[in-house]
Design a protein around this motif. Structure first.
Motif, PDB file in Angstrom:
ATOM      1  N   LEU A  65       0.819  -1.208   0.000  1.00  0.00           N
ATOM      2  CA  LEU A  65       0.000   0.000   0.000  1.00  0.00           C
ATOM      3  C   LEU A  65       0.857   1.264   0.000  1.00  0.00           C
ATOM      4  CD1 LEU A  65      -2.558  -1.130   2.755  1.00  0.00           C
ATOM      5  CD2 LEU A  65      -2.767  -1.360   0.271  1.00  0.00           C
ATOM      6  N   ARG A  66       2.158   1.108   0.063  1.00  0.00           N
ATOM      7  CA  ARG A  66       3.055   2.264   0.116  1.00  0.00           C
ATOM      8  C   ARG A  66       3.641   2.553  -1.262  1.00  0.00           C
ATOM      9  NH1 ARG A  66       6.645   1.150   5.632  1.00  0.00           N
ATOM     10  NH2 ARG A  66       4.886   0.622   6.996  1.00  0.00           N
ATOM     11  N   PRO A  67       3.848   3.802  -1.557  1.00  0.00           N
ATOM     12  CA  PRO A  67       4.415   4.166  -2.881  1.00  0.00           C
ATOM     13  C   PRO A  67       5.935   4.023  -2.917  1.00  0.00           C
ATOM     14  CG  PRO A  67       3.992   6.142  -1.618  1.00  0.00           C
ATOM     15  CD  PRO A  67       3.494   4.991  -0.763  1.00  0.00           C
ATOM     16  N   ILE A  68       6.440   2.904  -2.382  1.00  0.00           N
ATOM     17  CA  ILE A  68       7.879   2.680  -2.363  1.00  0.00           C
ATOM     18  C   ILE A  68       8.133   1.173  -2.394  1.00  0.00           C
ATOM     19  CG2 ILE A  68       7.909   2.760   0.173  1.00  0.00           C
ATOM     20  CD1 ILE A  68      10.764   3.804   0.034  1.00  0.00           C
ATOM     21  N   HIS A  69       9.057   0.761  -3.200  1.00  0.00           N
ATOM     22  CA  HIS A  69       9.443  -0.649  -3.291  1.00  0.00           C
ATOM     23  C   HIS A  69      10.131  -1.039  -1.989  1.00  0.00           C
ATOM     24  CE1 HIS A  69      11.277  -4.342  -4.693  1.00  0.00           C
ATOM     25  NE2 HIS A  69      10.736  -4.198  -5.900  1.00  0.00           N
ATOM     26  N   HIS A  70       9.738  -2.179  -1.412  1.00  0.00           N
ATOM     27  CA  HIS A  70      10.314  -2.552  -0.130  1.00  0.00           C
ATOM     28  C   HIS A  70      11.825  -2.718  -0.203  1.00  0.00           C
ATOM     29  CE1 HIS A  70      11.747  -5.333   3.022  1.00  0.00           C
ATOM     30  NE2 HIS A  70      11.039  -4.515   3.769  1.00  0.00           N
ATOM     31  N   ARG A  71      12.332  -3.262  -1.308  1.00  0.00           N
ATOM     32  CA  ARG A  71      13.777  -3.468  -1.423  1.00  0.00           C
ATOM     33  C   ARG A  71      14.511  -2.130  -1.367  1.00  0.00           C
ATOM     34  NH1 ARG A  71      14.553  -6.868  -6.148  1.00  0.00           N
ATOM     35  NH2 ARG A  71      14.347  -4.926  -7.305  1.00  0.00           N
ATOM     36  N   PHE A  72      13.960  -1.106  -2.006  1.00  0.00           N
ATOM     37  CA  PHE A  72      14.574   0.220  -1.963  1.00  0.00           C
ATOM     38  C   PHE A  72      14.500   0.782  -0.545  1.00  0.00           C
ATOM     39  CE2 PHE A  72      14.341   4.892  -2.481  1.00  0.00           C
ATOM     40  CZ  PHE A  72      15.579   5.093  -3.089  1.00  0.00           C
ATOM     41  N   PHE A  73      13.375   0.528   0.131  1.00  0.00           N
ATOM     42  CA  PHE A  73      13.218   0.959   1.522  1.00  0.00           C
ATOM     43  C   PHE A  73      14.270   0.291   2.402  1.00  0.00           C
ATOM     44  CE2 PHE A  73      11.438   0.313   5.770  1.00  0.00           C
ATOM     45  CZ  PHE A  73      11.075   1.600   6.125  1.00  0.00           C
ATOM     46  N   ALA A  74      14.456  -1.030   2.204  1.00  0.00           N
ATOM     47  CA  ALA A  74      15.432  -1.775   2.998  1.00  0.00           C
ATOM     48  C   ALA A  74      16.849  -1.288   2.715  1.00  0.00           C
ATOM     49  CB  ALA A  74      15.308  -3.271   2.692  1.00  0.00           C
ATOM     50  N   PHE A  75      17.126  -0.984   1.443  1.00  0.00           N
ATOM     51  CA  PHE A  75      18.448  -0.473   1.083  1.00  0.00           C
ATOM     52  C   PHE A  75      18.695   0.872   1.758  1.00  0.00           C
ATOM     53  CE2 PHE A  75      21.330   1.939  -1.663  1.00  0.00           C
ATOM     54  CZ  PHE A  75      22.404   1.052  -1.757  1.00  0.00           C
ATOM     55  N   SER A  76      17.686   1.722   1.778  1.00  0.00           N
ATOM     56  CA  SER A  76      17.811   3.033   2.415  1.00  0.00           C
ATOM     57  C   SER A  76      18.048   2.878   3.913  1.00  0.00           C
ATOM     58  CB  SER A  76      16.551   3.864   2.170  1.00  0.00           C
ATOM     59  OG  SER A  76      16.317   4.032   0.784  1.00  0.00           O
ATOM     60  N   GLN A  77      17.389   1.891   4.504  1.00  0.00           N
ATOM     61  CA  GLN A  77      17.627   1.607   5.919  1.00  0.00           C
ATOM     62  C   GLN A  77      19.088   1.233   6.158  1.00  0.00           C
ATOM     63  OE1 GLN A  77      14.530  -1.436   6.700  1.00  0.00           O
ATOM     64  NE2 GLN A  77      13.847  -0.093   8.351  1.00  0.00           N
ATOM     65  N   LYS A  78      19.625   0.413   5.263  1.00  0.00           N
ATOM     66  CA  LYS A  78      21.013  -0.004   5.423  1.00  0.00           C
ATOM     67  C   LYS A  78      21.947   1.191   5.322  1.00  0.00           C
ATOM     68  CE  LYS A  78      24.718  -2.899   3.705  1.00  0.00           C
ATOM     69  NZ  LYS A  78      25.148  -4.077   2.930  1.00  0.00           N
ATOM     70  N   VAL A  79      21.670   2.113   4.429  1.00  0.00           N
ATOM     71  CA  VAL A  79      22.512   3.302   4.281  1.00  0.00           C
ATOM     72  C   VAL A  79      22.577   4.058   5.609  1.00  0.00           C
ATOM     73  CG1 VAL A  79      22.728   5.553   3.166  1.00  0.00           C
ATOM     74  CG2 VAL A  79      22.119   3.541   1.803  1.00  0.00           C
ATOM     75  N   GLY A  80      21.410   4.256   6.236  1.00  0.00           N
ATOM     76  CA  GLY A  80      21.374   4.961   7.510  1.00  0.00           C
ATOM     77  C   GLY A  80      22.072   4.189   8.615  1.00  0.00           C
ATOM     78  N   HIS A  81      21.852   2.884   8.654  1.00  0.00           N
ATOM     79  CA  HIS A  81      22.447   2.046   9.690  1.00  0.00           C
ATOM     80  C   HIS A  81      23.964   1.992   9.559  1.00  0.00           C
ATOM     81  CE1 HIS A  81      23.338  -1.782  11.853  1.00  0.00           C
ATOM     82  NE2 HIS A  81      22.372  -1.351  12.643  1.00  0.00           N
ATOM     83  N   ARG A  82      24.451   1.882   8.342  1.00  0.00           N
ATOM     84  CA  ARG A  82      25.900   1.799   8.149  1.00  0.00           C
ATOM     85  C   ARG A  82      26.585   3.155   8.286  1.00  0.00           C
ATOM     86  NH1 ARG A  82      28.000  -1.255  10.340  1.00  0.00           N
ATOM     87  NH2 ARG A  82      26.032  -1.200  11.399  1.00  0.00           N
ATOM     88  N   PHE A  83      25.845   4.248   8.097  1.00  0.00           N
ATOM     89  CA  PHE A  83      26.424   5.564   8.391  1.00  0.00           C
ATOM     90  C   PHE A  83      26.682   5.670   9.886  1.00  0.00           C
ATOM     91  CE2 PHE A  83      26.201  10.140   9.340  1.00  0.00           C
ATOM     92  CZ  PHE A  83      27.198  10.590   8.484  1.00  0.00           C
ATOM     93  N   LEU A  84      25.768   5.092  10.668  1.00  0.00           N
ATOM     94  CA  LEU A  84      25.980   5.033  12.115  1.00  0.00           C
ATOM     95  C   LEU A  84      27.209   4.174  12.422  1.00  0.00           C
ATOM     96  CD1 LEU A  84      24.633   5.812  14.902  1.00  0.00           C
ATOM     97  CD2 LEU A  84      23.626   3.528  14.860  1.00  0.00           C
ATOM     98  N   GLY A  85      27.338   3.055  11.685  1.00  0.00           N
ATOM     99  CA  GLY A  85      28.501   2.202  11.865  1.00  0.00           C
ATOM    100  C   GLY A  85      29.802   2.912  11.497  1.00  0.00           C
ATOM    101  N   LEU A  86      29.737   3.778  10.483  1.00  0.00           N
ATOM    102  CA  LEU A  86      30.910   4.554  10.083  1.00  0.00           C
ATOM    103  C   LEU A  86      31.392   5.427  11.230  1.00  0.00           C
ATOM    104  CD1 LEU A  86      32.871   5.747   7.922  1.00  0.00           C
ATOM    105  CD2 LEU A  86      31.056   7.383   7.378  1.00  0.00           C
ATOM    106  N   LEU A  87      30.460   6.061  11.916  1.00  0.00           N
ATOM    107  CA  LEU A  87      30.817   6.996  12.980  1.00  0.00           C
ATOM    108  C   LEU A  87      31.252   6.298  14.262  1.00  0.00           C
ATOM    109  CD1 LEU A  87      27.981   9.683  12.599  1.00  0.00           C
ATOM    110  CD2 LEU A  87      30.300   9.738  11.679  1.00  0.00           C
ATOM    111  N   PHE A  88      30.538   5.231  14.642  1.00  0.00           N
ATOM    112  CA  PHE A  88      30.773   4.624  15.954  1.00  0.00           C
ATOM    113  C   PHE A  88      31.539   3.311  15.913  1.00  0.00           C
ATOM    114  CE2 PHE A  88      27.106   7.398  16.593  1.00  0.00           C
ATOM    115  CZ  PHE A  88      27.494   8.086  17.736  1.00  0.00           C
TER     116      PHE A  88
END
Length: 272
Positions: free
Chosen positions: A101-124
């Motif tokens: 029901l969302r206007p976004i492909h789940h795989r793209f959503f999951a990939f975007s989540q990984k980008v945010g999560h790994r940016f946190l990993g980059l810093l900490f």
């Protein structure tokens, strides 16, 4: 151009939300500041003892082995993935249905989540451990070919994501796919070069690994970091192996799309 800009904005928004969500538990990431160096110290003493004064073993000098494990640890912080676990949970709980029901492909959503999560990993994770390896242990953690190393790490980032997403999609057929994931994690740890450089395997095994995704997830970027690549008796120029890594990523992306379409047919057909 407008579509690309829109997709970038969506990715940035999802990545930012993921970063803020996981930053509340950043102490979990900071544990890696201790785990990474301890793992590195163990590898240092094991391989120093194994070399016993020898100039090189299987084409790798001791200094290259030390740099390899430092690079492998750091690259792991940037490429670590959890898409399979997340997708399995969504399918098991039925929450995956909301994404239709969302206007976004789940795989793209999951990939975007990984980008945010790994940016946190980059810093900490990445930056603190990089400083520890460089300043405390005195290991030269500067890539021999910076541009090619960055490209190889980017390919490893994609390979890890798409392979784990494919694993997650097995939950459409096997609602509980944790067993498959555990087997894959074991195989990945062994054959990606995370535990031991792949040049120490029998040559027949090394040749087979060229056709599997595992080396492209860790071994290849770590070796590119050291400035040399050899496997199965083949000394390959850095641009060539990175190009081969890119082809492997392309194959996995296509495979992921095919499996996703088959998964959606199955999902709609049985009403999971």
């Amino acid at each position: 151009m407008k579509y690309i800009r829109h997709q970038f904005e969506v990715m940035k928004a999802v990545a930012l939300v993921t970063y803020k969500e996981w930053s509340a538990y950043r102490t979990h990431s900071m544990v890696s500041i201790f785990v990474g160096p301890v793992y590195f110290i163990v590898q240092y003493f094991i391989w120093t003892s194994a070399y016993g004064g020898k100039a090189e073993i299987n084409g790798m000098q001791l200094s290259q082995i030390i740099t390899y494990f430092g690079a492998s640890t750091l690259i792991g912080y940037l490429t670590m993935d959890f898409a399979d676990w997340n997708l399995q949970m969504l399918i098991q709980t039925g929450k995956f249905l909301t994404f239709s029901l969302r206007p976004i492909h789940h795989r793209f959503f999951a990939f975007s989540q990984k980008v945010g999560h790994r940016f946190l990993g980059l810093l900490f994770e990445f930056i603190p451990c990089y400083l520890i390896f460089s300043l405390l242990f005195g290991v030269e953690m500067i890539p021999k070919r910076i541009g090619w190393t960055l490209l190889s790490v980017a390919f490893a980032f994609l390979m890890n994501f798409y392979v784990h997403y494919i694993l997650g999609m097995t939950a459409f057929w096997f609602i509980q796919s944790s067993g498959i994931r555990r087997v894959f994690d074991l195989l990945s740890g062994v054959f990606s070069g995370a535990f031991i450089p792949l040049v120490f395997f029998p040559e027949a095994v090394q040749r087979v690994l060229f056709f599997l995704p595992f080396p492209y997830m860790s071994y290849v970027p770590a070796m590119v970091f050291t400035g040399e690549f050899h496997l199965a008796g083949i000394n390959m120029p850095i641009p060539t192996i990175v190009g081969l890594q890119g082809i492997a990523v392309g194959v996995v992306i296509i495979l992921s799309e095919l499996i996703y379409k088959a998964s959606m047919h199955h999902f709609n057909g049985v009403g999971v």
